[in-house]
Scaffold this active site. Structure first.
Site, mmCIF file in Angstrom:
data_model
loop_
_atom_site.group_PDB
_atom_site.id
_atom_site.type_symbol
_atom_site.label_atom_id
_atom_site.label_comp_id
_atom_site.label_asym_id
_atom_site.label_seq_id
_atom_site.Cartn_x
_atom_site.Cartn_y
_atom_site.Cartn_z
ATOM 1 N N LYS A 30 0.835 -1.205 0.000
ATOM 2 C CA LYS A 30 0.000 0.000 0.000
ATOM 3 C C LYS A 30 0.866 1.250 0.000
ATOM 4 C CE LYS A 30 -3.091 2.538 3.141
ATOM 5 N NZ LYS A 30 -3.715 2.521 4.487
ATOM 6 N N LYS A 81 -9.948 12.419 8.873
ATOM 7 C CA LYS A 81 -9.433 11.975 10.169
ATOM 8 C C LYS A 81 -9.401 13.134 11.163
ATOM 9 C CE LYS A 81 -6.182 8.579 8.195
ATOM 10 N NZ LYS A 81 -6.648 7.374 8.894
ATOM 11 N N ASP A 139 1.746 6.218 5.667
ATOM 12 C CA ASP A 139 0.737 5.316 5.110
ATOM 13 C C ASP A 139 1.195 4.645 3.823
ATOM 14 O OD1 ASP A 139 -1.653 4.145 5.813
ATOM 15 O OD2 ASP A 139 -2.882 5.510 4.632
ATOM 16 N N ASP A 171 -12.038 6.775 4.250
ATOM 17 C CA ASP A 171 -10.808 6.537 5.015
ATOM 18 C C ASP A 171 -10.409 5.060 4.993
ATOM 19 O OD1 ASP A 171 -8.601 7.256 6.515
ATOM 20 O OD2 ASP A 171 -9.645 7.023 8.432
ATOM 21 N N ARG A 183 -7.483 -0.542 1.145
ATOM 22 C CA ARG A 183 -7.972 -1.790 0.542
ATOM 23 C C ARG A 183 -8.431 -1.581 -0.894
ATOM 24 N NH1 ARG A 183 -12.172 -2.433 5.294
ATOM 25 N NH2 ARG A 183 -10.392 -1.353 6.238
#
Length: 502
Positions: free
Chosen positions: A266, A278, A289, A348, A352
């Site tokens: 990712k 967030k 991230d 958010d 995936r």
């Protein structure tokens, strides 16, 4: 835009049989015994061993793991001081205990140019990796406040061994140095701020690393992604002014019947949460991230450097998740690569979405194994804390990955994919929803989502490193603050195991 990857070089690691006159500090290990403590590798100290032991124990050294004690060196040693680091008891000691001890020693010796250590006599590979990674610093953007001379990392480490010219020892050191450099490369990428590492720049750095290592490299820009039907990557990236990318890096080291492995990571270069924004507190840590992508890029490059006799292809989606007038909305429906439609309940839960596109593309190559890794869910930290990755997937391969990870000290833990959670991903208007309608088992639900996109017959493991990939606390052992490089060492060890066992 720079196409060069800023890589941190660790200390020079050298095999040695004696303590050189230029050495400033000698690092020794202390082991707990029934009779007190003893110096591990004391033969290298000669007659000075007894004096060193008396001095460190007088200052309270007990041999407790990671305890560091520094004393002036006896006149018979060609060094200014001795640093003793605790290893616990012989029964407690593992490679990772030694790795952590070496890292603690390296962190205590900033400003020292030349070090020798007896820890290598206990475990050469672990000592080398620990010292290299413990000395790691990231100062790329401290141009007006460069580290003072007494805060610079160790420049050279002499690893004391019985036979410095031994071929096995030299090969062991070469592998350990390559592994540590790969971990440092992943750390550097994670620590680079999102102002400087956005999708296009990340792709160029991956290209540069891959080209230097002799990999086949392909980069898809936003137009190619749109044409190709990569709806997850496009959907996540369309809220940003900095468009997404998909990078493919391939190492072809196998023969006709050798196993093939796909890696997916990712690469969200910054995650605001999108429209489902967030909280502000701690959002700066979302620079991490893309840690899964960083680890995957570093691992496939490392596979090439180690010349592993298997084929490895990394498929790395990169996007920035931002709120804007063009961002996808909660309630939107997108089409993942391969045709599955998805209702986006929460923007958010974007990781995936980009991973699913990449997993489908990776499976088109018909790999035998697939490993994906991501800072995917806060639920990973709720379930397992900040240092224990969760591993899900096909059971046999999942357990194999978890066992290897525990052996090498990254300590991943096998987790289930409960069938009863799967219906909670059903959507009213599409094939799937990207989240469940409740908060229970969030890490497992994310794994179940990804499972929908893994081709039949592929042995698959998903490693959630939301906590372990980025250390928001103080440094410990060989782990620095910020990017950790987890799970590079797990993935390369799994690749080596596949190359050996099939």
């Amino acid at each position: 835009m720079s196409s060069q990857s800023q890589r941190t070089l660790g200390p020079e690691l050298v095999l040695a049989g004696t303590i050189d006159k230029a050495v400033e500090v000698v690092v020794v290990g202390l082991e707990k015994t029934d009779d007190g403590v003893r110096i591990v590798g004391e033969d290298f100290l000669g007659n000075a061993a007894a004096d060193v032991l008396a001095a460190v124990t007088a200052l309270g050294a007990t041999g407790r793991a990671d305890q560091v004690t520094r004393v002036p060196a006896p006149s018979s040693l060609p060094a200014a001081s001795v640093l003793a680091v605790g290893l616990g008891t012989a029964a407690e000691r593992s490679d990772d205990v030694l790795r952590r001890a070496a890292g603690s020693a390296a962190r205590a010796l900033t400003g020292i140019g030349h070090v020798a250590t007896t820890l290598s006599a206990v475990g050469l590979a672990a000592a080398a990796e620990g010292l290299y990674l413990g000395a790691y610093q990231f100062s790329e953007y401290k141009q007006k406040s460069a580290p003072a001379e007494d805060a610079t990392p160790i420049a050279r480490v002499d690893l004391l061994v019985g036979s410095p010219r031994d071929k096995q020892a030299r090969a062991e050191l070469a592998r350990s140095e390559a592994v540590a450099e790969a971990v440092a490369t992943a750390r550097d990428l994670v620590n680079t701020p999102p102002s400087h590492l956005f999708p296009a720049e990340f792709a160029e750095r991956a290209r540069a690393l891959g080209t230097e290592a002799g990999l086949t490299v392909q980069v898809l820009d936003e137009k190619a992604l749109e044409r190709g039907g990569y709806g997850g990557i496009i959907g996540v990236g369309k809220g940003s002014s900095r468009p997404p990318r998909l990078v493919r890096l391939s190492w072809s080291g196998g023969k006709k019947k050798s196993p093939t492995v796909a890696l997916v990571g990712k690469g969200i270069t910054f995650d605001t949460g999108g429209i489902s924004i967030k909280p502000a507190a701690g959002m700066e840590n979302m620079t991490s991230d893309m840690a899964g992508a960083a680890a995957v890029v570093a691992t496939v490059v490392l596979a090439a450097k180690l010349k592993l006799p298997i084929d490895v292809t990394a498929t790395v989606p990169m996007a920035e998740n931002m709120p804007s007038s063009t961002a996808q909305r909660p309630g939107d429906v997108l089409t993942q690569y391969g045709g599955t439609t998805v209702e986006v309940i929460n923007t958010d839960a974007e990781g995936r979405l980009i991973l699913a596109d990449a997993i489908v593309r990776a499976c088109e190559d018909e790999p035998d194994y697939l490993i994906d890794t991501a800072t995917l869910t806060g639920a990973q930290m709720v379930a397992l804390g900040t240092r224990t990755p969760g591993v899900m997937g096909t059971e046999v391969f999942r357990d194999r990955v978890a066992a290897i990870s525990q052996r090498i000290g990254e300590n991943a833990w096998a987790m289930p994919l409960p069938a009863e959670l799967r219906p909670d991903l059903d959507s009213r208007v599409a094939d799937l929803a990207n989240v469940t309608n409740h908060r229970w088992g969030g890490m497992l639900a994310a794994g179940l989502y990804l499972k929908e996109f893994v081709a039949e017959g592929v042995q698959w493991a998903h490693i959630d490193v939301a906590g372990p990939a980025f250390n928001t606390g103080g440094p410990h052992g060989y782990t620095s603050k910020g990017g950790t490089g987890v799970p590079v060492r797990t993935m390369i060890s799994v690749l080596e195991d596949i190359a050996e066992q099939g």
